[in-house]
Design a protein around this motif. Structure first.
Motif, PDB file in Angstrom:
ATOM      1  N   ALA A 138      -1.038 -14.449  -4.882  1.00 61.46           N
ATOM      2  CA  ALA A 138      -0.559 -13.584  -3.797  1.00 61.46           C
ATOM      3  C   ALA A 138      -1.741 -13.030  -3.010  1.00 61.46           C
ATOM      4  O   ALA A 138      -2.791 -12.711  -3.573  1.00 61.46           O
ATOM      5  CB  ALA A 138       0.281 -12.438  -4.356  1.00 61.46           C
ATOM      6  N   THR A 139      -1.544 -12.919  -1.706  1.00 58.66           N
ATOM      7  CA  THR A 139      -2.502 -12.262  -0.820  1.00 58.66           C
ATOM      8  C   THR A 139      -1.758 -11.204  -0.015  1.00 58.66           C
ATOM      9  O   THR A 139      -0.541 -11.285   0.171  1.00 58.66           O
ATOM     10  CB  THR A 139      -3.156 -13.263   0.144  1.00 58.66           C
ATOM     11  OG1 THR A 139      -2.142 -13.813   1.017  1.00 58.66           O
ATOM     12  CG2 THR A 139      -3.828 -14.398  -0.611  1.00 58.66           C
ATOM     13  N   SER A 140      -2.494 -10.214   0.466  1.00 59.54           N
ATOM     14  CA  SER A 140      -1.863  -9.159   1.252  1.00 59.54           C
ATOM     15  C   SER A 140      -2.888  -8.518   2.169  1.00 59.54           C
ATOM     16  O   SER A 140      -4.102  -8.592   1.929  1.00 59.54           O
ATOM     17  CB  SER A 140      -1.231  -8.096   0.346  1.00 59.54           C
ATOM     18  OG  SER A 140      -2.241  -7.363  -0.332  1.00 59.54           O
ATOM     19  N   THR A 141      -2.389  -7.868   3.207  1.00 60.45           N
ATOM     20  CA  THR A 141      -3.232  -7.059   4.079  1.00 60.45           C
ATOM     21  C   THR A 141      -3.322  -5.652   3.498  1.00 60.45           C
ATOM     22  O   THR A 141      -2.762  -5.369   2.444  1.00 60.45           O
ATOM     23  CB  THR A 141      -2.652  -7.019   5.494  1.00 60.45           C
ATOM     24  OG1 THR A 141      -1.300  -6.516   5.432  1.00 60.45           O
ATOM     25  CG2 THR A 141      -2.613  -8.415   6.098  1.00 60.45           C
ATOM     26  N   ALA A 142      -4.017  -4.783   4.186  1.00 60.38           N
ATOM     27  CA  ALA A 142      -4.200  -3.423   3.689  1.00 60.38           C
ATOM     28  C   ALA A 142      -2.879  -2.661   3.699  1.00 60.38           C
ATOM     29  O   ALA A 142      -2.005  -2.886   4.541  1.00 60.38           O
ATOM     30  CB  ALA A 142      -5.240  -2.691   4.524  1.00 60.38           C
ATOM     31  N   GLN A 143      -2.736  -1.753   2.762  1.00 63.14           N
ATOM     32  CA  GLN A 143      -1.533  -0.928   2.646  1.00 63.14           C
ATOM     33  C   GLN A 143      -1.581   0.220   3.632  1.00 63.14           C
ATOM     34  O   GLN A 143      -2.618   0.844   3.838  1.00 63.14           O
ATOM     35  CB  GLN A 143      -1.408  -0.391   1.225  1.00 63.14           C
ATOM     36  CG  GLN A 143      -0.255   0.565   1.002  1.00 63.14           C
ATOM     37  CD  GLN A 143      -0.172   1.033  -0.437  1.00 63.14           C
ATOM     38  OE1 GLN A 143      -0.302   0.251  -1.375  1.00 63.14           O
ATOM     39  NE2 GLN A 143       0.030   2.330  -0.623  1.00 63.14           N
ATOM     40  N   SER A 144      -0.445   0.506   4.258  1.00 66.87           N
ATOM     41  CA  SER A 144      -0.347   1.606   5.210  1.00 66.87           C
ATOM     42  C   SER A 144       0.676   2.618   4.715  1.00 66.87           C
ATOM     43  O   SER A 144       1.823   2.260   4.435  1.00 66.87           O
ATOM     44  CB  SER A 144       0.060   1.086   6.595  1.00 66.87           C
ATOM     45  OG  SER A 144       0.306   2.154   7.488  1.00 66.87           O
ATOM     46  N   ASN A 145       0.254   3.881   4.600  1.00 65.63           N
ATOM     47  CA  ASN A 145       1.161   4.941   4.160  1.00 65.63           C
ATOM     48  C   ASN A 145       1.861   5.631   5.321  1.00 65.63           C
ATOM     49  O   ASN A 145       2.783   6.413   5.120  1.00 65.63           O
ATOM     50  CB  ASN A 145       0.393   5.986   3.342  1.00 65.63           C
ATOM     51  CG  ASN A 145      -0.115   5.419   2.028  1.00 65.63           C
ATOM     52  OD1 ASN A 145       0.577   4.656   1.364  1.00 65.63           O
ATOM     53  ND2 ASN A 145      -1.344   5.775   1.665  1.00 65.63           N
ATOM     54  N   GLU A 161       1.547  -4.980   5.986  1.00 65.56           N
ATOM     55  CA  GLU A 161       1.877  -5.804   7.159  1.00 65.56           C
ATOM     56  C   GLU A 161       2.297  -7.208   6.759  1.00 65.56           C
ATOM     57  O   GLU A 161       3.267  -7.758   7.292  1.00 65.56           O
ATOM     58  CB  GLU A 161       0.673  -5.869   8.097  1.00 65.56           C
ATOM     59  CG  GLU A 161       0.951  -6.663   9.366  1.00 65.56           C
ATOM     60  CD  GLU A 161      -0.254  -6.714  10.277  1.00 65.56           C
ATOM     61  OE1 GLU A 161      -0.214  -7.467  11.277  1.00 65.56           O
ATOM     62  OE2 GLU A 161      -1.254  -6.012  10.001  1.00 65.56           O
ATOM     63  N   LYS A 162       1.586  -7.805   5.808  1.00 66.52           N
ATOM     64  CA  LYS A 162       1.944  -9.167   5.400  1.00 66.52           C
ATOM     65  C   LYS A 162       1.578  -9.387   3.936  1.00 66.52           C
ATOM     66  O   LYS A 162       0.470  -9.072   3.508  1.00 66.52           O
ATOM     67  CB  LYS A 162       1.236 -10.205   6.274  1.00 66.52           C
ATOM     68  CG  LYS A 162       1.665 -11.646   5.988  1.00 66.52           C
ATOM     69  CD  LYS A 162       0.946 -12.626   6.888  1.00 66.52           C
ATOM     70  CE  LYS A 162       1.398 -14.062   6.615  1.00 66.52           C
ATOM     71  NZ  LYS A 162       0.684 -15.047   7.462  1.00 66.52           N
ATOM     72  N   ILE A 163       2.531  -9.922   3.177  1.00 66.99           N
ATOM     73  CA  ILE A 163       2.320 -10.323   1.792  1.00 66.99           C
ATOM     74  C   ILE A 163       2.732 -11.788   1.685  1.00 66.99           C
ATOM     75  O   ILE A 163       3.835 -12.160   2.083  1.00 66.99           O
ATOM     76  CB  ILE A 163       3.160  -9.476   0.816  1.00 66.99           C
ATOM     77  CG1 ILE A 163       2.840  -7.993   0.971  1.00 66.99           C
ATOM     78  CG2 ILE A 163       2.930  -9.921  -0.622  1.00 66.99           C
ATOM     79  CD1 ILE A 163       3.779  -7.084   0.208  1.00 66.99           C
ATOM     80  N   THR A 164       1.838 -12.620   1.146  1.00 63.56           N
ATOM     81  CA  THR A 164       2.103 -14.052   1.068  1.00 63.56           C
ATOM     82  C   THR A 164       1.924 -14.530  -0.363  1.00 63.56           C
ATOM     83  O   THR A 164       0.914 -14.241  -1.005  1.00 63.56           O
ATOM     84  CB  THR A 164       1.166 -14.851   1.990  1.00 63.56           C
ATOM     85  OG1 THR A 164       1.203 -14.311   3.314  1.00 63.56           O
ATOM     86  CG2 THR A 164       1.575 -16.315   2.040  1.00 63.56           C
ATOM     87  N   PHE A 165       2.920 -15.267  -0.847  1.00 61.08           N
ATOM     88  CA  PHE A 165       2.851 -15.891  -2.169  1.00 61.08           C
ATOM     89  C   PHE A 165       2.569 -17.380  -1.982  1.00 61.08           C
ATOM     90  O   PHE A 165       3.221 -18.049  -1.179  1.00 61.08           O
ATOM     91  CB  PHE A 165       4.165 -15.696  -2.928  1.00 61.08           C
ATOM     92  CG  PHE A 165       4.445 -14.281  -3.306  1.00 61.08           C
ATOM     93  CD1 PHE A 165       3.983 -13.752  -4.500  1.00 61.08           C
ATOM     94  CD2 PHE A 165       5.162 -13.447  -2.452  1.00 61.08           C
ATOM     95  CE1 PHE A 165       4.240 -12.437  -4.854  1.00 61.08           C
ATOM     96  CE2 PHE A 165       5.417 -12.125  -2.788  1.00 61.08           C
ATOM     97  CZ  PHE A 165       4.950 -11.626  -3.986  1.00 61.08           C
TER      98      PHE A 165
END
Length: 521
Positions: A138-145, A161-165
């Protein structure tokens, strides 16, 4: 009664195996007793190791998964097996210089880029199928609160913003398929947000409260099977919209929440047989807490089998925070075929704890054809582990708090326990505060980790010395190395401990583990 393989001499045990046969169904257990003699006994320091973040071995020992330090690339190694041996005690002389090189023990199969410039590989996320043919990353962009509220999103849950498996073929590193989720939140830490059972994959969207069920085909495709959340059946959305347009319109609770409330209502209704007292009982037990039930969200999900899910419900705060011991939670067994909730328990339920104690292995949902998961030592299949659990329970100041603490780990994270025989509590005792079969980060300790024989409580079979600020490689003497050479199918269990970011060295404890099915000599 004849007792098998109890000699302290390995050669004697091999001869006994040729002459004696174990009881039916006990072959694997008796073979695992060989590991009382096959133990690490030598340490090589200051290994010349690549500056990567090592994740774990697959259970069959064929692949070692690592990530680049910038969390952009996937690197996979294959062990080279036996490389060096000595005819006497290893600590009596120096090994060749190549023995301190990482590439003398591992061969890099490939290095492929997975993440783009603004994405990062989740270093704690890695699942693989029982056949070990495919790996899921899995990859992901930064988390936004500070995410903006969108329709269907739960307030208080952050957004990514985007999570990819990615489904990768481990043999050659070919990316076969991928599945992306946009402006969503899936808990990727320690693979909490996903669960793999045979060829079925469950991914939990916390932000939109949706359980995505996918199937991994033999061709390497990720196929959507169903979504459980706002709707439970495939035609629920069509049926609902057609009635809303014809009727008064308005908003409805999600389908999974409707199932939950219906079960609680029926259960509360049936608790009192007297018709005149039922209304008062419902007011006190159901309607008074109605809004609390409505505010419950899905925290975590796992498969119990191909048709049943084990779902944990709780508050929004508990679903996002790391510590959930003190939060009120409910556990539900959900049937995907009938879309019904079969049973529901509170996290302080003594009945659930009783099931947990007696049928612990069923909570791990190991497939029947799994060659490794069935050997995990637990308090439902090992009397020594059960004694440890009873000791902890007797020491607890409050029975209710102890039950909550035990239930905090449910549902279990997929592939989080090692089937290594060195963690078999019927063979070895060790300090579970320092090391255990559960895959999780632990602080490096200056003290050696001792593995003590259960059969001989005063005998320390071997020690693992993590070291301080240096790379440690635990190896074995000529006897263990020779056995590994004889038994070609070898398993490797690795405990990887990360050091500080400014210290490029890592700690690797390597233990040679021959296959559970040893061939006859």
């Amino acid at each position: 009664m004849v007792r098998f393989f109890r000699s302290g001499n390995l050669a004697s045990r091999v001869f006994d195996r040729q002459l004696l046969s174990p009881r039916p169904g006990a072959t694997v257990n008796t073979v695992r007793q060989f590991y009382e003699n096959l133990v690490p006994s030598y340490t090589i320091y200051d290994i010349d190791c690549p500056d990567y973040s090592f994740r774990k071995f697959t259970d069959d020992g064929k692949y070692l998964v690592a990530f680049s330090r910038n969390h952009q690339d996937l690197i996979v190694y294959r062990p080279i097996w036996l490389t060096y041996s000595c005819t006497e005690e290893c600590d009596s002389h120096d090994l060749p210089p190549k023995a301190k090189k990482f590439d003398s023990f591992f061969k890099q199969l490939y290095s492929i880029p997975l993440a783009s410039s603004n994405e990062y590989i989740c270093k704690d996320f890695f699942l693989y199928m029982d056949c070990h043919q495919f790996g899921l990353f899995a990859t992901s962009t930064a988390q936004s609160n500070d995410s903006t509220a969108t329709e269907g999103a739960i307030h208080g849950v952050p957004s990514i913003e985007k999570i990819t498996f990615y489904l990768v073929r481990l043999e050659d590193g070919v990316i076969l398929d991928e599945k992306a989720f946009c402006n969503d939140f899936i808990n990727l830490a320690h693979s909490i947000g996903a669960y793999l059972y045979e060829d079925l994959l469950c991914i939990v969207s916390l932000r939109y409260q949706t359980i995505h069920i996918l199937q991994i085909r033999d061709s390497g495709n990720l196929v959507d099977v169903r979504r459980i959340g706002a709707f439970c059946r495939e035609d629920d959305e069509l049926f609902l919209h057609s009635h809303v347009q014809a009727g008064f319109g308005g908003s409805f609770l999600p389908g999974i929440k409707q199932r939950l409330l219906s079960y609680i209502f029926r259960k509360t209704w049936n608790e009192v047989p007297d018709q005149t007292l039922r209304v008062q009982h419902l007011k006190k037990k159901f309607y008074f807490h109605f809004q609390d039930y409505v505010d419950l969200i899905i925290w975590k999900v796992q498969f119990l089998d191909r048709h049943h899910l084990f779902i944990k419900f709780g508050s929004v705060d508990g679903g996002v925070s790391r510590s959930t011991d003190q939060n009120l939670a409910f556990f539900a067994v959900y049937n995907m075929e009938t879309t019904d909730i079969v049973s529901l328990y509170q996290n302080s339920s003594e009945e659930l704890y009783s099931l947990f104690e007696q049928f612990y292995d069923h909570f791990h949902a190991n497939p029947q054809d799994s060659s490794h998961g069935k050997f995990i030592s637990s308090h439902s299949n090992d009397i020594h582990a059960l004694d440890q659990l009873h000791t902890l329970k007797n020491k607890a100041s409050s029975s209710s708090q102890f039950v909550k603490k035990m239930m905090a780990s449910l549902p279990y994270t997929c592939q989080s326990q090692s089937p290594s025989p060195y963690f078999d509590l019927s063979l070895f005792r060790y300090d579970e505060k320092l090391i255990s079969a559960i895959d999780r980060h632990r602080h490096c300790t200056e003290h050696p980790i001792k593995f003590i024989s259960v059969r001989s409580p005063n005998v320390v079979k071997f020690k693992i010395k993590p070291g301080i600020g240096q790379l440690v490689w635990s190896s074995a003497k000529i006897l263990e190395l020779a056995c590994v050479a004889i038994y070609q199918h070898c398993l490797y269990q690795v405990q990887l401990q990360s050091l500080s970011e400014h210290n490029s060295s890592a700690i690797v404890n390597r233990v040679p583990i021959p296959s559970c099915r040893l061939p006859c000599l």
